[in-house]
Design a protein around this motif. Structure first.
Motif, PDB file in Angstrom:
ATOM      1  N   LEU A  20      -3.413  -5.265 -14.100  1.00  4.31           N
ATOM      2  CA  LEU A  20      -3.683  -5.932 -12.855  1.00  4.31           C
ATOM      3  C   LEU A  20      -3.761  -4.600 -11.915  1.00  4.31           C
ATOM      4  O   LEU A  20      -4.707  -4.474 -10.817  1.00  4.31           O
ATOM      5  N   LEU A  21      -3.043  -3.570 -12.109  1.00  3.35           N
ATOM      6  CA  LEU A  21      -3.090  -2.512 -11.255  1.00  3.35           C
ATOM      7  C   LEU A  21      -4.296  -1.631 -11.324  1.00  3.35           C
ATOM      8  O   LEU A  21      -4.984  -1.206 -10.385  1.00  3.35           O
ATOM      9  N   ALA A  22      -4.665  -1.350 -12.586  1.00  3.71           N
ATOM     10  CA  ALA A  22      -5.943  -0.742 -12.966  1.00  3.71           C
ATOM     11  C   ALA A  22      -7.259  -1.470 -11.895  1.00  3.71           C
ATOM     12  O   ALA A  22      -7.984  -0.888 -11.168  1.00  3.71           O
ATOM     13  N   GLU A  46      -7.207   6.335  -4.406  1.00  2.12           N
ATOM     14  CA  GLU A  46      -6.350   5.659  -5.385  1.00  2.12           C
ATOM     15  C   GLU A  46      -4.750   5.644  -5.116  1.00  2.12           C
ATOM     16  O   GLU A  46      -4.237   4.588  -5.334  1.00  2.12           O
ATOM     17  N   MET A  47      -4.290   6.762  -4.581  1.00  3.99           N
ATOM     18  CA  MET A  47      -2.806   6.752  -4.170  1.00  3.99           C
ATOM     19  C   MET A  47      -2.617   5.407  -3.099  1.00  3.99           C
ATOM     20  O   MET A  47      -1.597   4.791  -3.273  1.00  3.99           O
ATOM     21  N   LEU A  48      -3.564   5.448  -2.081  1.00  2.00           N
ATOM     22  CA  LEU A  48      -3.543   4.562  -1.045  1.00  2.00           C
ATOM     23  C   LEU A  48      -3.344   2.962  -1.805  1.00  2.00           C
ATOM     24  O   LEU A  48      -2.782   1.998  -1.225  1.00  2.00           O
ATOM     25  N   ALA A  49      -4.377   2.761  -2.629  1.00  2.00           N
ATOM     26  CA  ALA A  49      -4.547   1.658  -3.404  1.00  2.00           C
ATOM     27  C   ALA A  49      -3.093   1.297  -4.119  1.00  2.00           C
ATOM     28  O   ALA A  49      -3.054  -0.018  -4.045  1.00  2.00           O
ATOM     29  N   VAL A  50      -2.825   2.208  -4.867  1.00  2.00           N
ATOM     30  CA  VAL A  50      -1.529   2.052  -5.618  1.00  2.00           C
ATOM     31  C   VAL A  50      -0.457   1.412  -4.816  1.00  2.00           C
ATOM     32  O   VAL A  50       0.153   0.451  -4.965  1.00  2.00           O
TER      33      VAL A  50
END
Length: 68
Positions: A20-22, A46-50
């Motif tokens: 799901l995180l991917a 990617e850091m912001l999306a995580v």
């Protein structure tokens, strides 16, 4: 360097699977796995999306992504 243990702990706490995180970050499962385990570096986006997916505070974000 990513703090793998803290990131995986937040994933468990929020009940967010690797898969799901991917999807939310826009990476393959293998790509995300490699970034979590420090084989590749996270980009800023990617850091912001995580961070958004896991609803991380700024201190949690620093602890995870800027660990020494």
């Amino acid at each position: 360097m990513t703090n793998t243990n803290v990131l995986q702990g937040k994933m468990r706490e929020k009940k967010i699977s690797l898969e799901l995180l991917a999807v939310n970050v826009g990476l393959s499962i293998t790509g995300l796995f490699n970034k979590i385990h420090n084989k590749r570096e996270f980009t800023v986006s990617e850091m912001l999306a995580v961070s958004e997916c896991l609803a991380l505070s700024s201190s949690e974000r620093e602890l995870i992504f800027f660990a020494t």
